[in-house]
Design a protein around this motif. Structure first.
Motif, short mmCIF file in Angstrom:
data_model
loop_
_atom_site.label_atom_id
_atom_site.label_comp_id
_atom_site.label_asym_id
_atom_site.label_seq_id
_atom_site.Cartn_x
_atom_site.Cartn_y
_atom_site.Cartn_z
N MET A 1 27.58 -63.36 83.28
CA MET A 1 27.79 -61.94 83.05
C MET A 1 28.98 -61.44 83.86
N GLY A 2 29.02 -61.86 85.11
CA GLY A 2 30.12 -61.46 85.98
C GLY A 2 31.42 -62.13 85.57
N ALA A 3 31.32 -63.40 85.20
CA ALA A 3 32.52 -64.15 84.82
C ALA A 3 33.17 -63.52 83.60
N LYS A 4 32.34 -63.14 82.68
CA LYS A 4 32.83 -62.53 81.44
C LYS A 4 33.62 -61.25 81.76
N ARG A 5 33.10 -60.49 82.66
CA ARG A 5 33.74 -59.24 83.08
C ARG A 5 35.15 -59.54 83.60
N ALA A 6 35.24 -60.55 84.42
CA ALA A 6 36.53 -60.89 85.01
C ALA A 6 37.54 -61.26 83.92
N ILE A 7 37.06 -61.98 82.92
CA ILE A 7 37.93 -62.39 81.83
C ILE A 7 38.41 -61.18 81.02
N ARG A 8 37.51 -60.28 80.76
CA ARG A 8 37.87 -59.10 79.98
C ARG A 8 38.83 -58.21 80.76
N GLU A 9 38.61 -58.13 82.06
CA GLU A 9 39.52 -57.30 82.86
C GLU A 9 40.92 -57.88 82.83
N ARG A 10 40.98 -59.16 82.68
CA ARG A 10 42.28 -59.84 82.62
C ARG A 10 42.92 -59.63 81.25
N GLY A 11 42.15 -58.99 80.36
CA GLY A 11 42.69 -58.70 79.03
C GLY A 11 42.53 -59.86 78.06
N LEU A 12 41.75 -60.84 78.46
CA LEU A 12 41.55 -62.00 77.58
C LEU A 12 40.40 -61.76 76.61
N GLN A 13 40.53 -62.30 75.40
CA GLN A 13 39.48 -62.17 74.40
C GLN A 13 38.57 -63.40 74.41
N ILE A 14 37.29 -63.12 74.19
CA ILE A 14 36.32 -64.20 74.04
C ILE A 14 35.86 -64.18 72.59
N PRO A 15 35.93 -65.25 71.87
CA PRO A 15 36.31 -66.60 72.31
C PRO A 15 37.77 -66.95 72.01
N GLN A 16 38.54 -66.01 71.46
CA GLN A 16 39.91 -66.33 71.06
C GLN A 16 40.74 -66.96 72.19
#
Lengths: 344, 344
Positions: free
Chosen positions: B262-277
């Motif tokens: 849950m936390g890791a996902k947040r970090a990725i989104r803050e970085r502007g990265l899309q999941i799973p793209q």
DNA sequence: AAGTTTCTTGAAAGCACTTTCAAATAAAAT
DNA sequence: ATTTTATTTGAAAGTGCTTTCAAGAAACTT
């Protein structure tokens, strides 16, 4: 796996220390008015140490009429417990004070259906000294039993004219403030999904707060924009799907539980809507998920941990026959503004 | 709040029914070989009913040497409990069987630091009949104490050459399969965040599974792509931020706990990265959140509820001195494919 | 009708502790 | 040396239940 070596009793300690069991008890419980010579005291301690003696809690309970165990009672359908972010936080707060007072915590979940006899057993059997009761409902027959028994009980939540002490937040106020925030953003068509059936006092109160805010703004709450959630994400999902399929448009939703909100959010995303661009979402509880959601959820912060802590402390006061300072303790539940709401 | 009316005892029932306490006990416990006339039996039942008699559990425990209470022990830092989706599900499973057998559940969370004496008290004081122990660690001194005491204990999790029965999933296998799935999607640079410090056996095993899969595919696990999580979303957030800042690129991450995820996902989104793209994400545990996340998370399903249920059942078998059919029960933990992973 | 056998039931002991109360010991006072 | 007082300690009762054991009552044999 054999239990060959018998557990040592106070008798063993007495024998080893060369004193009577009385003396052992007096020393180990450091009884005030009974004076024991330092030398004897020492001998007893040493003997107890050597035998790794721990008094039998059951026997102690029998004679002292105190089990040193308090019960946490949750009324939910068991499967609704799964996703409940509140429970664990409250539990944690409770454990904190329980541990500080060298008590133990017994936990039970009773289903709303057969609660009639559910606690009676616990209480009559004197298994526990007191109860912290989460999620009281007005139509709870068993709770009335507790009342009649005069059993030490603290409510986590609130029940109008109940004799029990309680710890709670001002749900009406918090929900109103939350809704006002949505209003201040310019939203006029605001849907609402409750956190539980309305027989749960918290659900009714949160709904009321929502309605009050609307009315204060001159808006008549639209029943077509109201749905009932119930403890789990699935209920929120279904409620939101139903809302989205309805004829009534809306630009924001107040969901009175983050757990329910989790499901509602999913429904919105499946519909291809963006949060908060296409839809503002506001929750309640501030479970750990809320701040890690995408986007982080604006929600009412429920001080769950503190609620648990205070409930326990209050119970201890009742048990020690102290008059608790507040019969109904209200903790603040501030709105935490994050990124799930934006102006229309 | 007064406790005026004394609780009725078996003596009261005996008097009202006009029989001895022996008879009351014999009837109410429906003892086999002692034959009581139907008429007497009836009188006792009626009297018990009339007095709302419930036997004092403490007294029963004292004489029977069984408290009918089992303990659930969790080893975490208390604040790490908050977001733990696993616990509640397991608790639910346990409550299910506990209730069916008319037992009670005592819960305690002990911090890894001062666990030395933590359970000894519980055990020596004979407060509980047995323990279900969640999250065993190899360096747990207290657990070894339990071993020495020969106390009935079931491990939820696994500990190499422990004498205790255990219920668990095959963490190595599950993690390997999860990683293989990522591999099958073409990922080669796969990061890993553990679910806990490696002294927790589950953490070590999941990591091992990940490494095995990589090696089987001819990839040498890159230490620069490994981070340690620890029970809460925050740890996952920090781990992912660190990973993202690192020099080592990666296209997918295996996070060995949904809570951490849950936390890791947040970090990725803050970085502007899309999941799973832009990044494939694969979790472990399948907490309720996983299927409502955005996108729904592909994750290893941990049968938490069943684990709790089986642990309890096993404990009961041990308590009744039956040989449990399996000393180490392994439940399947299938990969649930949702939408957080895609081919590179 | 007396002796057996079967049914029922109650007295009493035991579970491991606390606590009251009085006796025993030590210290102080006369 | 003897009485008074202060200090320690232990016997015993009580907590509410279960369970063994033997006796009393009822039913059955011979």
């Amino acid at each position: 796996m054999n239990i060959t070596k018998r557990q040592s009793t106070s008798k063993d300690v007495a024998k080893l220390a060369g004193v009577s069991r009385t003396t052992v008890s007096l020393v180990l419980n450091s009884v005030e008015n009974a004076q024991i010579s330092a030398e004897t005291r020492q001998r007893v301690f040493l003997a107890a140490e050597a035998l790794e003696y721990v008094p039998n809690a059951t026997a102690q309970a029998l004679v002292s009429r105190r089990t040193q165990v308090i019960g946490l009672l949750l009324t939910r359908q068991p499967h609704q417990l799964e996703a409940d972010g509140f429970v664990l936080q409250a539990l944690e707060g409770m454990l904190e004070v329980v541990r500080a007072h060298r008590l133990r915590l017994l936990i039970d979940v009773v289903e709303p259906e057969h609660q009639e006899r559910a606690y009676l057993d616990l209480v009559r059997a004197k298994r526990i000294d007191g109860i912290v009761f989460s999620g009281p409902r007005s139509d709870d027959a068993a709770l009335q039993n507790l009342e009649r028994e005069g059993f030490p009980t603290i409510l986590m939540g609130h029940l109008p004219n109940s004799p029990f002490c309680s710890v709670d937040v001002d749900n009406v106020l918090a929900a109103r403030q939350a809704t006002e925030y949505l209003l201040s953003l310019g939203h006029r068509r605001i849907a609402c999904i409750t956190n539980a059936p309305l027989s749960y006092s918290a659900a009714a109160e949160r709904l009321l707060g929502y309605q009050q805010a609307l009315q204060a703004a001159g808006i008549i709450p639209n029943p077509a924009l109201l749905r009932q959630g119930g403890f789990d994400p699935q209920s929120g999902y279904e409620a939101m799907v139903s809302l989205l399929q309805g004829a009534e448009p809306f630009s924001a939703a107040f969901v009175a539980s983050d757990t329910v909100l989790m499901g509602a959010k999913r429904a919105i995303r499946e519909r291809g809507l963006q949060i908060p661009q296409d839809m503002s979402l506001l929750g309640f509880d501030d479970i750990p998920w809320a701040q890690y959601a995408d986007p982080p959820m604006t929600t009412v912060h429920l001080p769950a941990r503190d609620l648990g802590k205070q409930a326990c402390q209050m119970l201890l006061q009742v048990l020690n026959a102290e008059k608790p300072p507040n019969r109904n303790l209200i903790l603040p539940a501030p709105l935490v503004i994050r990124q799930s709401c934006q102006p229309v």
